[in-house]
Design an enzyme around this catalytic site. Sequence first.
Site, PDB file in Angstrom:
ATOM      1  N   TYR A 142      69.938   2.877  60.705  1.00 30.87           N
ATOM      2  CA  TYR A 142      69.988   3.449  59.351  1.00 30.87           C
ATOM      3  C   TYR A 142      68.700   3.172  58.576  1.00 30.87           C
ATOM      4  CZ  TYR A 142      74.970   4.744  59.120  1.00 30.87           C
ATOM      5  OH  TYR A 142      76.192   5.343  59.287  1.00 30.87           O
ATOM      6  N   LYS A 189      75.970  -2.506  72.944  1.00 26.88           N
ATOM      7  CA  LYS A 189      75.647  -1.655  74.085  1.00 26.88           C
ATOM      8  C   LYS A 189      74.546  -2.375  74.855  1.00 26.88           C
ATOM      9  CE  LYS A 189      76.057   2.254  76.396  1.00 26.88           C
ATOM     10  NZ  LYS A 189      77.266   2.617  77.157  1.00 26.88           N
ATOM     11  N   ASP A 221      81.441   1.739  74.062  1.00 22.70           N
ATOM     12  CA  ASP A 221      82.221   2.862  74.603  1.00 22.70           C
ATOM     13  C   ASP A 221      83.590   2.394  75.080  1.00 22.70           C
ATOM     14  OD1 ASP A 221      80.841   1.449  76.555  1.00 22.70           O
ATOM     15  OD2 ASP A 221      80.248   3.200  77.723  1.00 22.70           O
ATOM     16  N   ASP A 245      80.026   1.982  61.808  1.00 18.37           N
ATOM     17  CA  ASP A 245      80.361   3.208  61.069  1.00 18.37           C
ATOM     18  C   ASP A 245      81.379   4.023  61.868  1.00 18.37           C
ATOM     19  OD1 ASP A 245      80.096   5.261  59.088  1.00 18.37           O
ATOM     20  OD2 ASP A 245      78.823   6.354  60.501  1.00 18.37           O
ATOM     21  N   ASP A 249      85.809   4.290  61.341  1.00 18.12           N
ATOM     22  CA  ASP A 249      86.488   5.568  61.078  1.00 18.12           C
ATOM     23  C   ASP A 249      87.589   5.784  62.113  1.00 18.12           C
ATOM     24  OD1 ASP A 249      84.939   6.271  58.889  1.00 18.12           O
ATOM     25  OD2 ASP A 249      84.596   8.322  59.591  1.00 18.12           O
TER      26      ASP A 249
HETATM   27  C1  IPM Z   1      80.299   5.026  55.215  1.00 14.29           C
HETATM   28  C2  IPM Z   1      79.676   6.401  55.120  1.00 14.29           C
HETATM   29  C3  IPM Z   1      78.182   6.249  54.925  1.00 14.29           C
HETATM   30  C4  IPM Z   1      77.616   5.518  56.121  1.00 14.29           C
HETATM   31  C5  IPM Z   1      77.424   7.550  54.679  1.00 14.29           C
HETATM   32  C6  IPM Z   1      78.013   8.338  53.527  1.00 14.29           C
HETATM   33  C7  IPM Z   1      75.956   7.318  54.486  1.00 14.29           C
HETATM   34  O1  IPM Z   1      79.978   7.165  56.231  1.00 14.29           O
HETATM   35  O2  IPM Z   1      80.267   4.281  54.223  1.00 14.29           O
HETATM   36  O3  IPM Z   1      80.817   4.676  56.271  1.00 14.29           O
HETATM   37  O4  IPM Z   1      77.339   6.137  57.157  1.00 14.29           O
HETATM   38  O5  IPM Z   1      77.451   4.305  56.052  1.00 14.29           O
HETATM   39 MN    MN Z   2      81.208   6.160  57.696  1.00 18.01          MN
END
Ligand code: IPM
Ligand code: MN
Length: 352
Positions: A142, A189, A221, A245, A249
């Site tokens: 990032y 990884k 993975d 990240d 999710d």
């Molecule tokens: C999160 C979001 C952010 C990230 C984006 C919006 C930049 O997806 O907070 O997880 O990737 O960190």
């Molecule tokens: Mn995210």
Amino acid sequence: MKLNIAVLKGDGIGPEVVDQALKVLDAVATKFGHEVKLTEALTGAAAIDAVGNPYPEETHQACMAADAVLFGAIGDPKYDNNPSAPVRPEQGLLEMRKRLGLFANVRPTFTFASLLHKSPLKQERIEGTDFICLRELTGGIYFGDKGRKDDGNTAFDTCIYTREEVIRLAKMGFEYALKRKKKLTLIDKANVLETSRLWRETVQAMEKDYPEVTVEYELVDAAAMRLVQWPKHYDVMITENMFGDIITDEASVIAGSMGLMPSASVGVHTSLFEPIHGSYPQATGKDIANPLATILSLAMMFEYAFNLQDEAKAIRDAVDKSLAEGVVTEDIADGAKAYKTSEVGDWVAQNI
Ligand code: IPM
Ligand code: MN
């Protein structure tokens, strides 16, 4: 106690869901006798529209001066399909993380008894899931060098980590594990990436300082697979920025709705509390978004920023009750009556 909180509602459904958390905050302050000072500041697309900068200096100063930051969401579809937009709302989020030194994003995953049937995964696999992912938040791909060369026909993003960055995140992971089931998993990884080998070597060297903690190393993975096959396996996970990240999710679907999971970002300066869902533009202004993730983020604020455990518990109990009694928004209403965002907020506040 005096609670000095910066409020960054942001974009999309951010303002609606933060407003519900503020109702709950008010109820908690009244019940437990706290004095609340709120400072609102602009961020994201809302800030670009107003002042041309997604994280204005004034907003940074408001965050630095506060004891905690309550954050809604960032992002606006008008930027999503425009890769050449000169400034993007997400840049504000990254800059905020960097300047506040928020190197650890704490994302818990747990289930609610009344919602087990809402998960796309089988009930017996997820019942009792309770783990925390610590995602490194201010390094890696990032923030490494990025750019174009060969007249724009070649692009690169660099993943870079220092040993110190790994140590401070891993230390937090070991400390969480000590307070929990004493199990730590590093997700990396290391079979391919040099940065992952640095992570692994650094965590291996720290093991001797935490003899009570069982440490496990898993490739990302494989972890992505096990996470949905047997999530109960995990207690505390630590991982680098982008793996975290993606993995978190994925983890959020275990609970049944993304609208339920809170997070805390902690580090050098003021800590920040936000729902893990995004700005959900399709729902903006409709009073249908689920405010519970933001309300649970407020509970994390009481716990982490103020060390006020009874207040955090009062919020969680009221949220559990709203789920058990079906006072919920349409994402989890399951054919039964769906309540509005604002109605759920009122109900939880009244039940503090
Ligand atoms: C999160 C979001 C952010 C990230 C984006 C919006 C930049 O997806 O907070 O997880 O990737 O960190
Ligand atoms: Mn995210």
